[in-house]
Write a protein that holds these residues in place. Structure first.
Motif, PDB file in Angstrom:
ATOM      1  N   ASP A   1     101.144 -44.295 -44.790  1.00  9.50           N
ATOM      2  CA  ASP A   1     100.866 -43.668 -43.475  1.00  9.50           C
ATOM      3  C   ASP A   1     100.137 -42.455 -43.560  1.00  9.50           C
ATOM      4  O   ASP A   1     100.881 -41.442 -43.941  1.00  9.50           O
ATOM      5  N   PRO A   2      98.945 -42.199 -43.094  1.00 10.93           N
ATOM      6  CA  PRO A   2      98.291 -40.863 -42.973  1.00 10.93           C
ATOM      7  C   PRO A   2      98.846 -39.661 -42.255  1.00 10.93           C
ATOM      8  O   PRO A   2      99.102 -38.518 -42.560  1.00 10.93           O
ATOM      9  N   ASN A   3      99.801 -40.463 -41.315  1.00 16.43           N
ATOM     10  CA  ASN A   3     100.590 -39.325 -40.682  1.00 16.43           C
ATOM     11  C   ASN A   3     101.969 -38.885 -41.322  1.00 16.43           C
ATOM     12  O   ASN A   3     102.385 -37.833 -41.229  1.00 16.43           O
ATOM     13  N   VAL A   4     102.248 -39.661 -42.131  1.00 15.22           N
ATOM     14  CA  VAL A   4     103.454 -39.348 -43.228  1.00 15.22           C
ATOM     15  C   VAL A   4     103.063 -38.546 -44.406  1.00 15.22           C
ATOM     16  O   VAL A   4     103.528 -37.427 -44.991  1.00 15.22           O
TER      17      VAL A   4
ATOM     18  N   PRO B   1      99.223 -37.184 -45.589  1.00 17.77           N
ATOM     19  CA  PRO B   1      97.979 -37.108 -45.334  1.00 17.77           C
ATOM     20  C   PRO B   1      97.054 -36.853 -46.682  1.00 17.77           C
ATOM     21  O   PRO B   1      97.827 -36.517 -47.622  1.00 17.77           O
ATOM     22  N   HIS B   2      95.816 -37.078 -46.519  1.00 18.01           N
ATOM     23  CA  HIS B   2      94.879 -36.823 -47.638  1.00 18.01           C
ATOM     24  C   HIS B   2      95.216 -37.622 -48.929  1.00 18.01           C
ATOM     25  O   HIS B   2      95.130 -36.987 -49.930  1.00 18.01           O
TER      26      HIS B   2
ATOM     27  N   HIS C   1     100.393 -28.302 -43.806  1.00 21.32           N
ATOM     28  CA  HIS C   1      99.765 -29.533 -43.394  1.00 21.32           C
ATOM     29  C   HIS C   1      98.770 -29.980 -44.133  1.00 21.32           C
ATOM     30  O   HIS C   1      98.162 -31.257 -43.963  1.00 21.32           O
TER      31      HIS C   1
ATOM     32  N   GLY D   1      99.455 -31.451 -47.147  1.00 22.58           N
ATOM     33  CA  GLY D   1      99.822 -32.705 -47.680  1.00 22.58           C
ATOM     34  C   GLY D   1      99.583 -32.778 -49.098  1.00 22.58           C
ATOM     35  O   GLY D   1      99.611 -31.709 -49.801  1.00 22.58           O
TER      36      GLY D   1
END
Length: 502
Positions: free
Chosen positions: A73-76, A78-79, A137, A139
């Motif tokens: 999940d990109p919210n958990v 990212p990148h 942020h 990630g």
């Protein structure tokens, strides 16, 4: 160069590598313990377990990771996609420096290795801390950029060193190298007109197959947990943190010793010949060194196993807090302590075996490794379903036990017709075994009553009990293993003398 001179150089390389590993692993240990307070288990699982696997075949596996496997999940996390690409690029960059690393290792350029790895590790650690604190942020950008900076600085150090060294043809070091200019390290056409030296290519292919199979045996559990989804990302993160922490001593102590003394055995012994058909002085020195190294590995591994059982939970609590010290973390680390014992013995036996094997023996060993790789992957999958992430460590123990048996059989056959018995290094006196058993019992009782919910005073008391038992055990080693103590004192003296002369 005589065998004693080679031994002195190997001891010097090992001691310098050991010092380097201790200092900079300590730095990264402290920084990682700090960083873990700011990260989730999921992102640690992605960085430590899944992305580095794309290093092997950057393009193919990068596509697999992005298109075929589950994307977090990109919210958990990212990148993720960019992280896979950057890790692949860093792998290619590191491979560019591989010829220089091989030259430096073969010719024992100790200072070069110390400086290159020191600078790269420091930069990577500082950059990681800076980005985690100021740009959390980002990630996976954080770990990707840190890894790329590490490989770039490492390769750059080697390139600059050899560029300067090869620019001075009258240098003593330059005259010992098999190359005279930087372009010699690039692909070229031989004088005979052939583009490939097939004799060397066959030998390279043998070692490639061996390395590939060894990669499966070493990192196989990561492939299982990634492709078969036997653990979630959080459990993968905990497993890999414990795995890295448990293997810290192996990387600190065993790896520099194995690398250095592999070179020693390869230079002193001749392939294709058994012990009776070689120069007996060299055979005797090699046997004495192997016996002492086996004894040292056994003692180091036993110490970690005995004391690791009682201090695993405390170590994880200090290192990563409740995220690691609760749940499966302590059981994993205790299991890993047993694995470290096998790692220690296997490292020494294999460094001798691979240095003394002929090409045909290497090929036969590759077939054994192939069967072992397949059984290891199957066993990892089955044991993980049976007992969770501990199953990976149990499968590794089985794998390591088989490899040790293979190497011990080779060493026994190698010295069978000679008067030397280096495998005697695996025997300990009953007094020393009793000291280990008593220390294990005392520290286990101490853990029950003093750790880890009784406050810091109780923890300090638990540490004091362990320190006393460790001191008593080491004292017993000094009294019972006089031959090993003499070997260490002698070789440390040789390495210091070599330092002064150079």
């Amino acid at each position: 160069m005589g065998s004693h001179e080679v031994l002195g150089q190997a001891a010097r390389l090992a001691s310098s590598g050991l010092l380097l590993q201790v200092v900079f692993r300590l730095i990264t240990f402290v920084l990682n313990a700090f960083i873990l307070r700011f990260l989730s288990k999921e992102i640690v699982g992605i960085v430590n377990v899944r992305v580095p696997l794309g290093v092997c075949w950057s393009l193919f596996l990068g596509w697999v990771w992005l298109r075929l496997l589950e994307v977090p999940d990109p919210n958990v996390v990212p990148h993720y996609g960019t992280g896979v690409v950057v890790f692949g690029i860093s792998a290619v960059v590191e491979l560019l420096g591989e010829p220089f690393w091989v030259l430096a290792q073969a010719h024992m350029f100790v200072k070069l290795k110390v400086i290159a790895e020191s600078l790269s590790v420091i930069l990577k650690s500082i950059l990681t801390v800076f980005l985690v604190l100021w740009l959390p942020h980002w990630g996976l950008y954080i770990f990707s950029l840190a890894q790329l900076s590490y490989t770039a600085v490492l390769v750059l150090c080697y390139v600059i060193y050899f560029k300067k060294l090869l620019g001075f043809p009258k240098s003593t070091k330059q005259q010992t190298l098999p190359v005279s200019r930087m372009t010699d390290l690039l692909p070229s056409i031989l004088r005979s007109g052939a583009f490939v030296n097939w004799k060397e290519a066959k030998l390279t292919w043998s070692f490639f197959k061996q390395s590939f199979l060894k990669q499966i045996l070493t990192e196989g559990e990561r492939y299982v947990m990634t492709f078969l989804n036997v653990l979630n990302f959080g459990d993968q993160g905990v497993y890999d943190i414990v795995n890295n922490l448990g293997s810290l001593v192996a990387r600190l102590i065993f790896q520099p010793v194995e690398e250095s003394f592999y070179i020693f055995f390869a230079k002193v012994l001749e392939r294709e010949k058994d012990a009776t058909r070689q120069k007996q002085e060299d055979v005797a020195v090699a046997a004495a060194v192997l016996e002492s190294l086996l004894k040292l590995a056994l003692l180091a591994g036993l110490t970690i196993t005995v004391f690791g059982f009682a201090y695993s939970q405390l170590a994880l609590d200090i290192y990563g807090g409740a995220m690691l010290s609760s749940g499966s973390g302590p059981v994993l680390l205790r299991s890993y302590c047993l694995y470290v014992l096998l790692l220690a013995i296997n490292g020494i036996t294999e460094c001798f075996t691979f240095a003394a094997m002929s090409k045909e023996q290497v090929d036969r060993y590759n077939f054994t490794m192939l069967a072992l790789s397949s059984s290891f992957l199957v066993l990892s999958y089955l044991l993980t379903h049976w007992c969770g992430s501990v199953g990976f460590i149990l499968a590794n123990c089985f794998n390591m036990g088989i490899r040790i048996t293979q190497s011990l059989c080779f060493i026994h056959r190698y010295y069978r017709e000679s008067p030397y018995r280096p495998l005697a290094g695996l025997r300990l006196s009953p007094v020393l075994l009793g000291a280990f058993a008593l220390s294990g019992g005392i520290t286990s009782v101490s853990e029950v009553f003093l750790c880890c919910e009784q406050g810091w005073l109780a923890r300090l008391a638990h540490v004091a009990v362990g320190a006393f038992c460790l001191g008593a055990t080491l004292g017993t080693v000094l009294f019972t293993e006089t031959k090993l103590v003499h070997f260490l004192r002698t070789q440390l003296g040789v390495s210091r003398l070599t330092d002064k002369m150079t």
